[in-house]
Design a protein around this motif. Sequence first.
Motif, PDB file in Angstrom:
ATOM      1  N   ILE A 132     -13.743   3.632   1.289  1.00 18.41           N
ATOM      2  CA  ILE A 132     -14.623   2.731   2.037  1.00 18.41           C
ATOM      3  C   ILE A 132     -14.107   2.540   3.458  1.00 18.41           C
ATOM      4  O   ILE A 132     -14.880   2.568   4.426  1.00 18.41           O
ATOM      5  CB  ILE A 132     -14.750   1.377   1.311  1.00 18.41           C
ATOM      6  CG1 ILE A 132     -15.582   1.551   0.034  1.00 18.41           C
ATOM      7  CG2 ILE A 132     -15.386   0.328   2.220  1.00 18.41           C
ATOM      8  CD1 ILE A 132     -15.762   0.281  -0.760  1.00 18.41           C
ATOM      9  N   GLU A 135     -14.922   5.596   5.375  1.00 19.79           N
ATOM     10  CA  GLU A 135     -16.366   5.648   5.657  1.00 19.79           C
ATOM     11  C   GLU A 135     -16.721   4.734   6.825  1.00 19.79           C
ATOM     12  O   GLU A 135     -17.507   5.114   7.702  1.00 19.79           O
ATOM     13  CB  GLU A 135     -17.126   5.230   4.398  1.00 19.79           C
ATOM     14  CG  GLU A 135     -18.629   5.158   4.575  1.00 19.79           C
ATOM     15  CD  GLU A 135     -19.326   4.573   3.354  1.00 19.79           C
ATOM     16  OE1 GLU A 135     -20.475   4.112   3.490  1.00 19.79           O
ATOM     17  OE2 GLU A 135     -18.711   4.570   2.263  1.00 19.79           O
ATOM     18  N   PRO A 273     -20.406  -1.893   2.995  1.00 17.05           N
ATOM     19  CA  PRO A 273     -19.666  -2.024   1.722  1.00 17.05           C
ATOM     20  C   PRO A 273     -18.385  -2.832   1.898  1.00 17.05           C
ATOM     21  O   PRO A 273     -17.781  -2.847   2.973  1.00 17.05           O
ATOM     22  CB  PRO A 273     -19.369  -0.575   1.336  1.00 17.05           C
ATOM     23  CG  PRO A 273     -19.345   0.160   2.642  1.00 17.05           C
ATOM     24  CD  PRO A 273     -20.351  -0.517   3.527  1.00 17.05           C
TER      25      PRO A 273
END
Length: 481
Positions: A132, A135, A273
């Motif tokens: 995450i 990302e 997220p």
Amino acid sequence: MDQRNCIKFCVKNEIKCADAFRMLTVAYGEATLDRSNVYRWYKMFSEGREDVNDEARAGRPSTSTTDEKINEVEKMILANRRITVREVAEDLNISIGSCHSIFINDLGMRRVAAKFVPKLLNCDKKQHRMNIANEMLDSVRDDPNLLQRVITGDEAWVYGYDVETKAQSSQWKKLPHEPRPKKARQVRSNVKVLLTVFFDCRGVVHHEFLPQGRTVHKEYYLQVMRNLREAIRQKRPDLWKNKNWLLHHDNAPAHTSLLVRDLLAKNNTLMMPQPPYSPDLAPCDFLLFPKLKRPMKGRRYATLDEIKTASKEELKNILKNAFLKCFEDWKNRWHNCIYGDFVKLYLHLGEETAVDEQTPWNGVLCGKVADIEQTHYSSGSALVFHFHTDWQRANNTGFRGTFRFLRKRLFRTDGTKVSEAGCDYWFSSENSTQRRGSFYSPNYPSTYPHDVRCAYTFEGRPSERVKVVFEHVLLQRGDLR
């Protein structure tokens, strides 16, 4: 011996004893000889001594610190990490002083308290957390203005009385005449209110308090989302008009409920997220709530209205620069999650020492000694760790440690292995060598493997019963079923 050689070197180069002691402190840290010993050896070398070894002393040699005793002490510690020096000394019939010397000097061990963390993450969750972070960094590289469109939020309890921190209660005193100040143990009050806050890099966008007698469930949070959308329409008309703002919140059940997700999908709201169990990557947790609550600690608010008024006042007092710095810090935390300086451990290699990017690793160490598990064991005859540093110029001092090769028989299960391929063991009192003994999980004291089922079967005579004592247990919470 190394430090004595260093002192001898300083004497030869006419470096003052005080400077030599300072250099040793920088090099060896907590393991540095005390000042009196440094000065004593400095004086002896100045007077012409060349030998760095201790002189022979009268008396019989010690029988407590033999290799056999050291191995027995180490085996007892590995079986029970909470065992005391006194217990080991009594079991092995040696003095407490000799036993303590084996702990500290021969085994290089020290007793530390466990560090409290919100959640112990397994390798999969750690990898998910890194994915995450990677990302989000990629998204920020593709769109440098991305964080300017993010609105993040969360809930937190605000108390009528919250205990002040140790730093807040500290005060100046004249040494050594004045006594140390004291304070009584206190607890948070039962008068509290739940505050929900959403903010971006420009400041607070929306806040509201949970009504008395209600809880944060999906219906309540759905209304919070509607109120947030209205606040964005009024306070951030540019984001509302372009419909390109992103929402960030944690993975609480109310936040991820189907009812809330349907509303966000219906309005095409983009989501950022959040890694599970990672408050250090949530802006509300690492900046907003600490900054809000700190000035309120140590103060008393008698009613809910007073708590609400003080909370709103503290929210107004947070400067815009703090919000800008928060989002910049957020990006740095993603970076540190992936690219920081760290040591990657490979514990389950068997006899193979060649590793590459495809080799599964078993742990990542970063931060300080208090942040990591200090002792690690291989499951086979090889252990490899890789030291990674990033591109940043500013670095810390690194690490130092000790190593030791241990005999595998120290962790050998005393039963009969049912098959070479599996991990099932059979213990029978008919076998005179198995009437008592030890058993271990696979790879102990290294981490146990994934997806295994092991059966340990104990069979006694008809006139006997079986006693089993678990001296050390450390399993992932998800493994306790």
